[in-house]
Scaffold this active site. Sequence first.
Site, mmCIF file in Angstrom:
data_model
loop_
_atom_site.group_PDB
_atom_site.id
_atom_site.type_symbol
_atom_site.label_atom_id
_atom_site.label_comp_id
_atom_site.label_asym_id
_atom_site.label_seq_id
_atom_site.Cartn_x
_atom_site.Cartn_y
_atom_site.Cartn_z
ATOM 1 C CG ASP A 13 15.143 -27.665 -18.024
ATOM 2 O OD1 ASP A 13 13.971 -28.220 -17.861
ATOM 3 O OD2 ASP A 13 16.132 -27.931 -17.826
ATOM 4 N N GLY A 17 6.630 -24.087 -18.852
ATOM 5 C CA GLY A 17 5.421 -24.336 -18.327
ATOM 6 C C GLY A 17 4.744 -23.044 -17.755
ATOM 7 C CG HIS A 41 6.921 -28.414 -18.816
ATOM 8 N ND1 HIS A 41 6.329 -28.512 -20.013
ATOM 9 C CD2 HIS A 41 8.247 -28.747 -19.286
ATOM 10 C CE1 HIS A 41 6.998 -28.741 -21.059
ATOM 11 N NE2 HIS A 41 8.156 -28.795 -20.759
ATOM 12 C CD GLN A 227 11.744 -33.117 -24.296
ATOM 13 O OE1 GLN A 227 11.069 -33.219 -25.116
ATOM 14 N NE2 GLN A 227 11.442 -33.474 -23.099
ATOM 15 N N PRO A 307 22.549 -30.933 -11.585
ATOM 16 C CG PRO A 307 24.818 -30.631 -10.787
ATOM 17 C CD PRO A 307 23.662 -31.347 -10.983
ATOM 18 C CB SER A 416 9.560 -14.478 -16.573
ATOM 19 O OG SER A 416 9.464 -15.075 -15.697
#
Length: 433
Positions: A13, A17, A41, A227, A307, A416
């Site tokens: 995560d 993507g 993604h 992953q 979460p 980002s």
Amino acid sequence: MPATSVVGLQWGDEAKGKIVDILTERNDIVVRYQGGANAGHTVVMDGQTFKLSLVPSGIFRPEVQCVIAAGVVINPPSLLQEIEGLVSRGIQVSKNLMVSTRAHLIFPWHFEEDRLMNESTSGEAIGTTMRGIGPCYRDKVGRSYAIRLGDMYRDNFADRVEQIVAAKRKILTGLGCTEDSFLLDAKKIHAQYCDYAERLRPFVGDTTAYLLDAVEANKKVLFEGAQGALLDIDHGTFPFVTSSNSSGVGVPSGSGVPGRWVTKVLGIVKAYCTRVGGGPFPTEQDNAIGQHIREKGNEYGTVTRRPRRCGWFDVVAARYTARLSGVDSLAVMLLDVLSELPELQICTAYELDGKRIMNFPDHVEDLRRVVPVYESMPGWQEEISHIRRFADLPQQARDYLDRLSVLVGRPVEVVSVGPDRQQTIFANDVHNA
Ligand code: GDP
Ligand code: IMO
Ligand code: MG
């Protein structure tokens, strides 16, 4: 210079993507090569959010060929649903998607096994995504109970399903299941999978041959890791890992393209660290700081909505995975999430049994015992999501990025500051000029 690989350097995560979608513009082919629908993604553009599990994040540019290669495990209804969902939102998914005949198939029994094995683990559970990933890879390696995508088009498909269902009944009963709870009906499953086979037929092909031809013809290929490297079956935090090679080492085995063609590896990290599921996480902040990151970063699983556990950036782990994956440069994602924190911590080393170590432990029980050594840096208070140039970032944010870069030993190429395609800063500013 044909191939680039994008690899997550933490526990997944990392926003792979988003980066793959952006880099697709400069490539001819985008390839998923391992994992399955355990991946989630996210690509955000023009105010729309897309969540992809099996389809490569290159799918939004129809001139680019997307490939799901041999090393991926596929649950056919999930793939069909994903394709239909994209098409219904106006995204072209036709000849621009190719799926390997060699990819292994997930069947209903794999979901059941995933649930049972996870429940029966003594001690801390792996906490899988329950997508049947581990059981499918187990059958692939075991061979006897494995069925590949291309097998669905062969004359003996019905017999194979029947034989395997008979064996799986015994296995599931042995694991304590009652027949009523798993209801494996070979004829019904065969009929369903024949229907999936027909619907998937337009996409199916020999992706290994296709990719070898492509790299030899100097086509630009982008490999999309799923992953993160710390979840790698061989080199991650075993057994709290996924069942494939999710670090850079997985590219050749999963795609069939020799590593010598990969000339650039971009390592994706969050500006902090997260993990979903079980297993040690030395820099975890199970406190107000972790909660702040979770809420600001919307750190809830893309696939399961669980979460995510949140914590500080771990240099020991990132340096290890950057080396393992042959990373050239870093993309540091979600930097905006750290705004407002007065002080930031970076884990620069571990202490184990009173000794300071820089190497990532090779046993999970040692990783559980390490004490992180932190270096503290001042944070920045202002929001940064609107910033598009490196030079416009607050000085503290630039200092933080510089420090990560020095400690991990790789230049920061991309930063980002929000989920959207536009919220991206390239260190060389080529894209922002
Ligand atoms: P992946 O599995 O590596 O592709 O990552 P995920 O999509 O599971 O998780 C990344 C999440 O962060 C997604 O919800 C993205 O939309 C979001 N995201 C990506 N980049 C940024 C960023 O720079 N800032 C913020 N706030 N969110 C981001
Ligand atoms: P992306 O591609 C984060 C984790 C699960 C669990 C462990 C094993 O979106 O980064 P599995 O279902 O694979 O057997 O679960 O791995 N996991 C991920 N965590 N991102 C992912 O994918 C993951 N895929 C699997 O939470 O701890
Ligand atoms: Mg994800």
